[in-house]
Design an enzyme around this catalytic site. Structure first.
Site, PDB file in Angstrom:
ATOM      1  N   HIS A 162      55.217  18.641  10.989  1.00  0.00           N
ATOM      2  CA  HIS A 162      55.430  19.206  12.331  1.00  0.00           C
ATOM      3  C   HIS A 162      55.894  20.656  12.294  1.00  0.00           C
ATOM      4  O   HIS A 162      55.843  21.348  13.297  1.00  0.00           O
ATOM      5  CB  HIS A 162      56.457  18.355  13.096  1.00  0.00           C
ATOM      6  N   ASP A 369      57.834  28.924  14.536  1.00  0.00           N
ATOM      7  CA  ASP A 369      57.838  27.591  15.141  1.00  0.00           C
ATOM      8  C   ASP A 369      56.537  26.893  14.756  1.00  0.00           C
ATOM      9  O   ASP A 369      55.471  27.519  14.820  1.00  0.00           O
ATOM     10  CB  ASP A 369      57.905  27.733  16.681  1.00  0.00           C
TER      11      ASP A 369
HETATM   12  P1  ADQ Z   1      61.220  21.214  18.203  1.00  0.00           P
HETATM   13  O1  ADQ Z   1      61.685  22.278  17.265  1.00  0.00           O
HETATM   14  O2  ADQ Z   1      62.268  20.332  18.726  1.00  0.00           O
HETATM   15  O3  ADQ Z   1      60.014  20.347  17.566  1.00  0.00           O
HETATM   16  P2  ADQ Z   1      59.478  21.877  20.606  1.00  0.00           P
HETATM   17  O4  ADQ Z   1      58.092  21.748  20.149  1.00  0.00           O
HETATM   18  O5  ADQ Z   1      59.715  23.014  21.525  1.00  0.00           O
HETATM   19  O6  ADQ Z   1      60.514  22.077  19.415  1.00  0.00           O
HETATM   20  O7  ADQ Z   1      59.870  20.534  21.328  1.00  0.00           O
HETATM   21  C1  ADQ Z   1      61.083  20.419  22.010  1.00  0.00           C
HETATM   22  C2  ADQ Z   1      61.004  19.259  22.994  1.00  0.00           C
HETATM   23  O8  ADQ Z   1      62.312  19.020  23.501  1.00  0.00           O
HETATM   24  C3  ADQ Z   1      60.100  19.563  24.172  1.00  0.00           C
HETATM   25  O9  ADQ Z   1      59.340  18.422  24.499  1.00  0.00           O
HETATM   26  C4  ADQ Z   1      61.081  19.914  25.291  1.00  0.00           C
HETATM   27  O10 ADQ Z   1      60.654  19.504  26.580  1.00  0.00           O
HETATM   28  C5  ADQ Z   1      62.307  19.140  24.920  1.00  0.00           C
HETATM   29  N1  ADQ Z   1      63.514  19.877  25.348  1.00  0.00           N
HETATM   30  C6  ADQ Z   1      63.876  21.115  24.989  1.00  0.00           C
HETATM   31  N2  ADQ Z   1      65.013  21.466  25.620  1.00  0.00           N
HETATM   32  C7  ADQ Z   1      65.364  20.429  26.388  1.00  0.00           C
HETATM   33  C8  ADQ Z   1      66.467  20.168  27.272  1.00  0.00           C
HETATM   34  N3  ADQ Z   1      67.471  21.038  27.484  1.00  0.00           N
HETATM   35  N4  ADQ Z   1      66.495  18.977  27.882  1.00  0.00           N
HETATM   36  C9  ADQ Z   1      65.527  18.076  27.661  1.00  0.00           C
HETATM   37  N5  ADQ Z   1      64.480  18.257  26.857  1.00  0.00           N
HETATM   38  C10 ADQ Z   1      64.406  19.419  26.218  1.00  0.00           C
HETATM   39  C11 ADQ Z   1      59.373  20.281  16.276  1.00  0.00           C
HETATM   40  C12 ADQ Z   1      58.814  21.614  15.764  1.00  0.00           C
HETATM   41  C13 ADQ Z   1      57.875  22.225  16.802  1.00  0.00           C
HETATM   42  C14 ADQ Z   1      56.777  21.233  17.155  1.00  0.00           C
HETATM   43  C15 ADQ Z   1      57.345  19.865  17.484  1.00  0.00           C
HETATM   44  C16 ADQ Z   1      56.251  18.814  17.626  1.00  0.00           C
HETATM   45  O11 ADQ Z   1      59.865  22.509  15.440  1.00  0.00           O
HETATM   46  O12 ADQ Z   1      57.328  23.436  16.326  1.00  0.00           O
HETATM   47  O13 ADQ Z   1      56.067  21.703  18.274  1.00  0.00           O
HETATM   48  O14 ADQ Z   1      58.238  19.417  16.468  1.00  0.00           O
HETATM   49  O15 ADQ Z   1      55.460  18.758  16.494  1.00  0.00           O
END
Ligand code: ADQ
Length: 459
Positions: A162, A369
């Protein structure tokens, strides 16, 4: 018609947590990306999910949630420290994210990483039935594919990373680089978020693990391993549906009104040093100082989920974010016109969507990311076609979301100009860009992602 093969999902965390006490104890599905990505496939095919429940101690009893069997793996307190906080999040996470903070290498963390991977592999082998597909997830479990292969030589095994896979110059630092590569190469298919990550992997697999072959297919120990870019996505229709619901639209209107009808710039991230939150705040701060933007016209909202607080680098990031928010507000807020609203908490999906709907500009500015799902979620919620996405070139999502305003977040001058451009963008331009972004995400949602990856394993 032949029913599709059952799935064995192996991921660091279980997709549910235990709630209640004593006889009333039950499993409740956790919110989160991987769960919502995998649940539909698992419900459809049936399967089992092997994971850790996040606590220290023996494995919880097996459970079941939404048609999925849960098999817990237990970690001791020392393993939580050395495997999880240590090797996973203080060695691998920073190393794989361009060494934004310095990765630490401790020999005493390596054995626990092997031990925990072996425990996951043993649990997976135990759950495995003939013809099942095994899908291993992410950097915490890079040794597991080979360990599962040793126990089930004929199993079809896929691994998906990921986070980014780093270039040779960084990966080479890892004292255990060959072992990690050989672990991964136990898979039949290895999936990455981007073509660049896949290419990085192929290069080091040849150099340090003796693999041979092309960019798409490697040979090792007389087995072939397929390497592919398979960018993850979101449940697009689900987000569209929530965004269309009257209660969420009401909430969005309330948020706008509470902010005094000003243009809203939004950030939504885990509070992680990879996400570039301080840079984005500094850029906003300077724009206020330069009088390019004013608090009468604009407001920034930063929603940050607390994350990995006992891991080095996280406390510092939190302090820097909070100090900067305090500084900006001290200098620029007016009665009824706060410059930056900062929420350090997790929101429900409905509340999150209400913020996406209220935001005129979405700032997604990570330094590195794997993908970044927030960018795709924002786009999918903008059903009236307005809104501007400012997106870092260093997010995997930038490969697909070409019509966002792409920016190098370390180039503060350009970041500032891009933010102003976003705030001032004409509605016709917004609509033209948003239409393309939305069709991108709709054409490739999370169901396409899991289907493509499973087809590759099943091939
Ligand atoms: P993350 O680093 O956690 O994931 P991201 O892809 O942005 O990053 O996913 C975050 C998730 O958490 C999103 O679905 C978002 O809606 C949710 N989220 C963020 N802030 C929130 C809040 N305050 N309250 C509720 N929900 C919140 C890792 C990798 C990424 C990759 C994903 C999936 O680092 O690059 O995209 O896995 O593979």
């Amino acid at each position: 018609m032949k029913s599709p093969p059952r799935l064995v999902v192996v991921a660091n965390r279980l997709p549910a947590s235990r709630v209640g006490h004593g006889p009333g104890i039950r499993w409740e599905r956790s919110p989160g990306g991987l769960v919502s990505a995998m649940s539909p496939v698992l419900e459809d095919r049936g399967g089992v999910w092997i994971g850790w429940d996040g606590g220290a101690g023996p494995a919880p009893r097996p459970g079941r949630v939404g048609g999925v069997d849960l098999r817990g793996v237990g970690l001791s307190r020392s393993e939580v420290e050395k495997y999880y906080h240590g090797f996973c999040n203080t060695t691998l996470w920073p190393l794989y994210h361009d060494a934004i903070v310095n990765p630490e290498f401790h020999r005493s963390w390596w054995e626990p990483y092997i031990d925990v991977n072996r425990r996951f592999a043993t649990a997976a082998a135990r759950a495995y039935r003939r013809n099942n597909l095994v899908w291993v997830h992410d950097y915490q479990l890079q040794l597991a594919p080979r360990m599962i292969r040793e126990r089930k030589p004929n199993a079809r095994i896929g691994f998906f990373l990921h986070i980014p896979f780093p270039p040779d110059e960084l990966f080479a630092w890892l004292p255990w680089r060959s072992a990690i590569l050989r672990g991964l190469l136990g898979s039949d298919v290895i999936g990455f978020q981007t073509q660049a990550s896949a290419e990085n992997f192929v290069r080091v697999a040849k150099r340090y693990a003796g693999a041979e072959g092309t960019e798409r297919e490697l040979t090792i120990d007389r087995r072939t391993v397929r390497v592919m870019a398979c960018p993850i996505s979101i449940p697009a229709a689900e987000f569209e549906k929530i965004a269309a619901s009257p209660s969420v639209r009401r909430k969005a209107a309330e948020i706008k009104q509470q902010l005094g009808g000003r243009k809203m710039l939004l950030g939504v991230d885990r509070l992680d040093y990879t996400k570039g939150i301080p840079l984005r705040l500094h850029a906003f701060h300077e724009l206020l100082q330069d009088r390019k933007l004013s608090v009468h016209e604009c407001v920034m909202v930063q929603i940050a989920v607390p994350s990995r607080e006992s891991v080095p680098g996280y406390e510092e990031t939190r302090r820097e974010v909070e100090l900067t928010v305090g500084r900006i507000n001290g200098e620029f807020s007016m009665p009824g016109k706060v410059a930056v609203h900062y929420f350090r908490r997790s929101l429900s999906r409905e509340d999150l969507v209400a913020y996406y709907l209220a935001a005129d500009v979405m700032l997604v500015t990570p330094l590195r990311d794997g993908m970044n799902l927030v960018a795709k979620e924002y786009v999918m919620c903008r059903d009236d076609g307005t809104g501007v996405l400012v997106l870092s070139e260093f997010a995997g999502a930038a490969r697909e979301l070409r019509r966002a305003l792409l920016v190098n977040p370390r180039d503060v001058e350009t970041l500032k100009k891009t933010i102003v451009q976003a705030v001032r963008m004409r509605e016709s331009d917004q609509r033209m860009r948003m239409a393309m972004l939305r069709s991108n995400v709709r054409r490739h949602d999370v169901h396409d992602w899991s289907r493509a990856f499973l087809e590759a394993i099943d091939d």
